[in-house]
Design an enzyme around this catalytic site. Structure first.
Site, PDB file in Angstrom:
ATOM      1  N   CYS A   1      13.982  -0.044  10.567  1.00 58.70           N
ATOM      2  CA  CYS A   1      14.499  -0.960   9.552  1.00 58.70           C
ATOM      3  C   CYS A   1      14.614  -2.404  10.038  1.00 58.70           C
ATOM      4  CB  CYS A   1      15.873  -0.476   9.077  1.00 58.70           C
ATOM      5  SG  CYS A   1      15.846   1.176   8.340  1.00 58.70           S
TER       6      CYS A   1
ATOM      7  N   HIS B   1      16.398  -5.083  22.440  1.00 59.86           N
ATOM      8  CA  HIS B   1      15.792  -3.748  22.520  1.00 59.86           C
ATOM      9  C   HIS B   1      16.546  -2.918  23.559  1.00 59.86           C
ATOM     10  CE1 HIS B   1      12.894  -0.611  22.182  1.00 59.86           C
ATOM     11  NE2 HIS B   1      11.985  -1.355  21.581  1.00 59.86           N
TER      12      HIS B   1
ATOM     13  N   HIS C   1      26.789 -17.565   5.111  1.00 56.27           N
ATOM     14  CA  HIS C   1      26.335 -16.342   4.442  1.00 56.27           C
ATOM     15  C   HIS C   1      25.855 -15.325   5.472  1.00 56.27           C
ATOM     16  CE1 HIS C   1      26.444 -18.800   0.797  1.00 56.27           C
ATOM     17  NE2 HIS C   1      25.738 -19.687   1.455  1.00 56.27           N
TER      18      HIS C   1
ATOM     19  N   HIS D   1      21.868  -5.640   7.211  1.00 60.94           N
ATOM     20  CA  HIS D   1      20.996  -4.570   6.721  1.00 60.94           C
ATOM     21  C   HIS D   1      21.798  -3.469   6.041  1.00 60.94           C
ATOM     22  CE1 HIS D   1      18.255  -1.293   6.427  1.00 60.94           C
ATOM     23  NE2 HIS D   1      18.775  -0.630   7.437  1.00 60.94           N
TER      24      HIS D   1
ATOM     25  N   ASN E   1      18.994   1.991   0.387  1.00 62.86           N
ATOM     26  CA  ASN E   1      18.456   1.509   1.658  1.00 62.86           C
ATOM     27  C   ASN E   1      16.951   1.339   1.498  1.00 62.86           C
ATOM     28  OD1 ASN E   1      17.520   1.090   4.247  1.00 62.86           O
ATOM     29  ND2 ASN E   1      18.752   2.690   5.185  1.00 62.86           N
TER      30      ASN E   1
END
Length: 524
Positions: free
Chosen positions: A248, A327, A411, A415, A448
């Protein structure tokens, strides 16, 4: 249609007393010490530290101004004579200054602008209510009664509403999740978003020099990027990239990749397409770790047009300020927490580990540690540093200081991976309901939609009339691997919602909607 509200301090009425009544009512005057709020003290501290450099420059400017005011015409004549007598050193210094200035302006990173973006709006006949979802799950005939009950519980607590959408292949009776239908879904979503984007911007397909498409679980041959090149007859020397399996957070990876390419290809347009394929992601087994994906993923996609042309600045919506990628794949627990695999019956699905929330929290911590110094005002950085020194060096038993990111951004687009993710982010970053509203409403209305959810959230803020010139927006995404990525955008103009074409525009007045903690199947 426009929502002009902002988060801020509410003004309090001030009462004016006459001289005759002042003596009688002096005991009713409010105590100043009791009215002081800690947040006002902190805000004043923020302004003081943020403008400390300018305050320190004032004495030097005053001294310089006083010195210059005493210069006479004779002083300037003498200065000119000095320059003429030292022509060679002056020429060399001037040439060196021009040379260094040229190197600076040619080597600094090119500015990247977001000209516009578009989100795919599914057709009404793709609407999948909670009742429809349970009906379709039952019609597959492969789920046990216990796991149908499990899916019902997940769905009721997911934060999804009654207007989310499924692809046509899963809405049919009987369902038909196959390669041909998955390709059809990809074409419908990608081309639907790109058509709207090209119409909004007026950019011709032949002018696009860079193409980046991301989709995690559906990677056919020819690739999705090749499908876009074929449909819009893009030029033969286009730089095309197809990102797969990156979860995602791949949307922001695509943005970062396009940004890097734009640094070395001047006067170029980059088209970024983010989507996920639901048709072939549908899991038909009874492994509960894989059933959660069925309950929360829905149809959606977005197309974004980036440019490094200075002439596009005046018509672009945003400027890309920062991208930060984290990562955690070197850690086995992080690597395995979102994993596509076969179950005991050889059915493929995406397994979600119970460690997912803890892994996401660690990834977020690493990401904001890198992003913080780039965006936080000096006042917040000093408070964080002082607290860290007190805890680590002097062993003081005090809570870690959480920087106030609301001083850095107006703002937030988090996700919309699920209600639990949004709840944790809201608590850990100490955000308000107003800041989380775009993410929660996107989850409620569209579900989602994977990497494209960030753009539905930004479109929500635009449709509410909240985006104004100079506003900063923080996009945060999580994905398999495990990754946490951020992008920071600065609004180049105030967005007029009346002129926007977005999936929210016809129903924005209906939102926000209170979302029940448990919405039982059968309720609206």
């Amino acid at each position: 249609m426009a929502d002009e509200s902002r988060q801020g301090s509410n003004g309090e009425p001030v009462q004016v007393q006459t001289a005759s009544s002042e003596g009688r009512r002096s005991n009713n005057l409010p105590s100043f010490l009791l009215s002081v709020r800690l947040k006002y003290v902190k805000l004043g501290y923020h302004y003081l530290i943020s403008n400390a450099m300018y305050l320190m420059l004032v004495p030097f400017l005053a001294i310089a101004s006083a010195h210059l005011s005493m210069l006479t015409l004779l002083d300037f004549v003498q200065l000119w004579d000095q320059l003429k007598n030292n022509l060679v050193p002056v020429t060399v210094c001037s040439g060196l200054l021009v040379f260094l200035s040229t190197i600076y302006f040619t080597s600094r990173p090119k500015k990247v602008y977001l000209v516009d973006f578009a989100c795919y709006t599914p057709e009404a006949d793709c609407t999948c209510t909670r009742e429809t979802f349970m009906e379709k799950s039952g019609n597959f005939g492969s789920f046990s009664e216990e796991n149908l009950s499990f899916q019902r519980k997940i769905l009721e607590r997911s934060g999804l509403g009654q207007k989310t959408c499924f692809p046509d292949a899963l809405m049919r009776v009987p369902p038909n999740p196959c390669m041909a239908e998955a390709r059809k879904e990809a074409e419908t979503v990608m081309f639907g978003a790109i058509d709207v984007l090209l119409a909004k911007t007026g950019v011709k397909a032949k002018d696009i020099g860079i193409l980046v498409v991301n989709c995690s679980v559906f990677n056919p041959t020819p690739s999705l990027s090749a499908m876009v090149v074929n449909r819009y007859k893009l030029r033969g020397n286009i730089l095309s990239y197809n990102l797969g399996g990156m979860g995602c957070s791949a949307g922001l990876i695509s943005i970062d990749l396009a940004k890097q390419i734009l640094q070395v290809h001047p006067n170029s347009y980059a088209l970024v397409v983010s989507m996920e394929n639901v048709t072939l992601q549908w899991y038909t087994g009874n492994d509960r770790s894989m059933l959660v994906s069925n309950c929360i993923f829905r149809l959606g996609g977005a197309a974004i047009l980036l440019s490094n042309r200075s002439s596009d600045r005046c018509r672009s919506k945003y400027q890309l300020i920062h991208t930060v990628r984290t990562h955690k794949g070197a850690d086995d627990k992080c690597y395995n927490c979102v994993f596509q695999r076969e179950d005991d019956t050889k059915r493929i699905g995406v397994s979600l580990s119970k460690d997912l929330m803890a892994v996401a929290g660690e990834a977020l911590k690493t990401n904001i540690t890198t992003l913080g110094p780039l965006v936080l005002p000096m006042s917040e950085q000093l408070l964080f540093f002082v607290t860290l020194v007190a805890r680590k060096v002097f062993k003081k038993k005090i809570k870690p200081y959480i920087p106030d990111f609301m001083l850095a951004f107006e703002h937030f687009c988090v996700h919309a991976g699920g209600r639990a993710v949004l709840d944790e982010l809201e608590k850990n970053l100490d955000l308000t309901d107003w800041h989380m509203e775009p993410s929660r409403m996107t989850l409620y209305r569209f579900g989602n939609t994977s990497s494209s959810s960030l753009w539905y959230e930004l479109a929500y803020s635009e449709a509410k009339g909240r985006i104004r010139k100079g506003d900063r927006t923080w996009q945060i995404a999580f994905g398999s691997g495990f990754k946490c990525n951020s992008a920071v955008w600065k609004a180049l103009k105030t967005i007029n919602p009346a002129k926007e074409k977005s999936p929210w525009i016809d129903e924005i007045d209906d939102y926000p909607i209170p979302v029940a903690r448990i919405a039982s199947v059968g309720s609206s």
